[in-house]
Scaffold this active site. Structure first.
Site, PDB file in Angstrom:
ATOM      1  N   ASP A  29       3.489  -4.689   7.942  1.00 46.53           N
ATOM      2  CA  ASP A  29       1.739  -3.873   8.165  1.00 46.53           C
ATOM      3  C   ASP A  29       0.971  -4.675   7.330  1.00 46.53           C
ATOM      4  O   ASP A  29       0.157  -5.156   6.881  1.00 46.53           O
ATOM      5  CB  ASP A  29       1.890  -3.352   6.369  1.00 46.53           C
ATOM      6  CG  ASP A  29       0.508  -2.524   5.948  1.00 46.53           C
ATOM      7  OD1 ASP A  29      -0.019  -2.606   6.593  1.00 46.53           O
ATOM      8  OD2 ASP A  29       0.044  -1.635   5.222  1.00 46.53           O
ATOM      9  N   CYS A  39      -4.594   3.130  -3.852  1.00 41.77           N
ATOM     10  CA  CYS A  39      -3.635   3.225  -3.026  1.00 41.77           C
ATOM     11  C   CYS A  39      -2.502   2.394  -3.316  1.00 41.77           C
ATOM     12  O   CYS A  39      -1.228   1.526  -2.488  1.00 41.77           O
ATOM     13  CB  CYS A  39      -3.681   3.403  -1.823  1.00 41.77           C
ATOM     14  SG  CYS A  39      -4.952   4.396  -1.201  1.00 41.77           S
ATOM     15  N   LYS A  82     -10.600  -1.077  10.461  1.00 45.46           N
ATOM     16  CA  LYS A  82     -10.926  -2.511   9.465  1.00 45.46           C
ATOM     17  C   LYS A  82     -10.060  -3.695  10.793  1.00 45.46           C
ATOM     18  O   LYS A  82     -10.679  -4.902   9.410  1.00 45.46           O
ATOM     19  CB  LYS A  82      -9.001  -3.197   8.572  1.00 45.46           C
ATOM     20  CG  LYS A  82      -9.108  -1.270   7.987  1.00 45.46           C
ATOM     21  CD  LYS A  82      -8.085  -2.005   7.108  1.00 45.46           C
ATOM     22  CE  LYS A  82      -6.692  -0.865   6.323  1.00 45.46           C
ATOM     23  NZ  LYS A  82      -8.283   0.007   4.877  1.00 45.46           N
ATOM     24  N   GLN A 139      -4.319  -5.414   6.705  1.00 42.06           N
ATOM     25  CA  GLN A 139      -5.086  -5.916   5.996  1.00 42.06           C
ATOM     26  C   GLN A 139      -4.938  -7.537   6.645  1.00 42.06           C
ATOM     27  O   GLN A 139      -5.417  -8.282   6.470  1.00 42.06           O
ATOM     28  CB  GLN A 139      -5.292  -6.306   4.645  1.00 42.06           C
ATOM     29  CG  GLN A 139      -5.606  -4.875   3.847  1.00 42.06           C
ATOM     30  CD  GLN A 139      -6.014  -4.732   3.857  1.00 42.06           C
ATOM     31  OE1 GLN A 139      -7.980  -4.914   4.224  1.00 42.06           O
ATOM     32  NE2 GLN A 139      -6.791  -3.706   3.630  1.00 42.06           N
ATOM     33  N   HIS A 147       1.270  -0.923  -0.215  1.00 39.79           N
ATOM     34  CA  HIS A 147      -0.076  -0.162   0.069  1.00 39.79           C
ATOM     35  C   HIS A 147       1.176   1.604  -0.316  1.00 39.79           C
ATOM     36  O   HIS A 147       2.233   1.007   0.466  1.00 39.79           O
ATOM     37  CB  HIS A 147      -0.922   0.036   1.098  1.00 39.79           C
ATOM     38  CG  HIS A 147      -1.624   1.283   1.196  1.00 39.79           C
ATOM     39  ND1 HIS A 147      -1.942   2.366   2.079  1.00 39.79           N
ATOM     40  CD2 HIS A 147      -2.944   0.865   1.031  1.00 39.79           C
ATOM     41  CE1 HIS A 147      -3.055   2.508   1.626  1.00 39.79           C
ATOM     42  NE2 HIS A 147      -3.785   2.030   1.458  1.00 39.79           N
TER      43      HIS A 147
END
Ligand code: C6P
Length: 400
Positions: free
Chosen positions: A194, A358, A220, A197, A117
């Site tokens: 990261d 993104c 999220k 997700q 991202h």
């Protein structure tokens, strides 16, 4: 499952029942999260860590209890390794700025992947520009699988950090973090993950994983916007300078020199988003009550069902065909522009995301302007997938 806990889902959009398939952008919030936050404002609102009064003490205790709850949720060794931020983006910027200032020098290198991202690219580009370092990129193949066997060849004595996503928000690929971290650590290079997700779909144990930093956003994972977490191993956070200056992050302030607070407060300048942190705690309660494995199983069923159905549509191209994916399907149909598909789906009450998500380097990889992305959460149903398929069958011929 558990749709009754999400009143927002029970509404009509353009006279169609809402079908919310944009969960990778943000999930909806259960009543319990909203009530926790409104309850705080109705009964407890006060500034934490400073007031000597009852409300401030209660709010501080609840805020710090969520820190311990996050510690347990992700398996961190210490609660002071949990820093509250505004979200994944701020968590990564914090590390890029602070770790970058301390450890990046001219000629050094940072490795990111091609499927990151923008939040895990641009902060590193900025840090590299400031320090005279450079970014190196680990590619993925056309199925959306990271070429982890090429990682070792990208690492050398100049590499200072590997920053990689746990799950691609566009392709759904779940990356083999254990292998990536083992390879980097063989070269004594720390790894930032990261987890934006990953956190809502995969049980996380940062100590078992061995990552040095793990970043995620509450919104999220059924929690509120405006709050997230940076997990960092104590040995790194201790060596890193403050990211922002202000109240709370200091020990002593004098004009001839200031000393800084201990972890994690060194990285939490100013009044934090207390209600949002409590909302995050409530979101963790929700996920644990349902069970992360149960959530994952349900989403995997929807993913398999949706993928099989989509593949039946003429001219369908699915981007991201890794064997291990979360519940994200990115696609294009025929020559239809993704924006047109998304707009027409919206008119039928179906919320998806369109565009580059993104992740422009992912679009460049395939030479496409964007995709249509459907992403599923615990409250989605097979009937909603059927709605999506029926709608696509209706609109694709219209778009030629
Ligand atoms: N992806 C999506 O629709 P923030 O905005 O800070 O909460 O999260 C940024 C971010 C970082 N990494 C990954 C892998 C992400 O997916 C996201 C957010 C959303 O895909 C909004 S662009």
């Amino acid at each position: 499952m558990h749709r009754e806990l999400f009143p927002i889902l029970d509404q009509q959009v353009y006279n169609h029942p809402l079908v919310y398939l944009d969960n990778a952008a943000t999930t909806q919030k259960p009543l319990s999260v909203v009530e926790t936050m409104s309850d705080y404002y109705l009964h407890q609102n006060s500034n934490i860590h400073r007031g000597a009064h009852h409300l401030a003490e209660q709010a501080t205790e609840r805020y710090e209890a969520v820190r311990r709850q996050v510690q347990q949720f992700i398996g961190a060794a210490h609660s002071h390794e949990i820093v509250f931020t505004r979200g994944t983006t701020e968590s990564i910027n914090l590390v890029a700025a602070s770790f970058g200032q301390q450890f990046l020098r001219a000629g050094d290198e940072v490795v990111v992947s091609e499927m990151e991202h923008h939040s895990n690219i641009v902060p590193w580009q900025l840090a590299c520009q400031r320090q005279g370092a450079r970014l190196r990129v680990l590619p993925f193949d056309d199925d959306g699988i990271l070429q982890v066997d090429q990682l070792a060849s990208l690492l050398n004595e100049h590499t200072r950090l590997v920053a990689v996503t746990q799950v691609s928000n566009t392709l759904g690929t779940v990356n083999p973090l254990q292998e990536i971290i083992a390879t980097a650590h063989q070269h004594h290079i720390p790894v930032l993950v990261d987890g934006a997700q990953g956190i809502a779909h995969i049980p996380i144990d940062v100590q078992a994983l061995g990552c040095d930093f793990y970043c995620f956003s509450a919104h999220k994972m059924y929690g509120p916007m405006g709050v997230g977490v940076l997990y960092g191993r104590e040995e790194w956070l201790d060596q890193m300078p403050p990211y922002q200056g202000g109240g709370e992050m200091i020990k002593e302030v004098r004009f001839d020199g200031t000393t800084y607070n201990e972890l994690p407060f060194k990285f939490e300048a100013g009044t934090p988003a207390v209600a949002e942190v409590l909302g995050l705690g409530s979101a963790i309660d929700f996920m644990q009550q349902v069970g992360v494995e149960t959530i994952a199983r349900h989403e995997q069923e929807l993913l398999a069902y949706a993928t099989a159905q989509l593949q039946q549509i003429d001219g369908m191209r699915i981007f991201g065909n890794a064997p291990h994916k979360t519940s994200v399907v990115s696609f294009l149909v025929g020559d239809a522009h993704p924006y047109d598909v998304g707009t027409l789906l919206d008119k039928l009450g179906i919320a998806v995301r369109t565009g580059h998500h993104c992740t422009q380097p992912v679009m460049d990889h395939y030479g496409i302007p964007g995709t249509v992305r459907a992403s599923f959460a615990i409250y989605n149903t097979k009937e909603e997938v059927d709605e999506l398929i029926r709608a696509l069958e209706r609109i694709v011929p219209m778009l030629g």
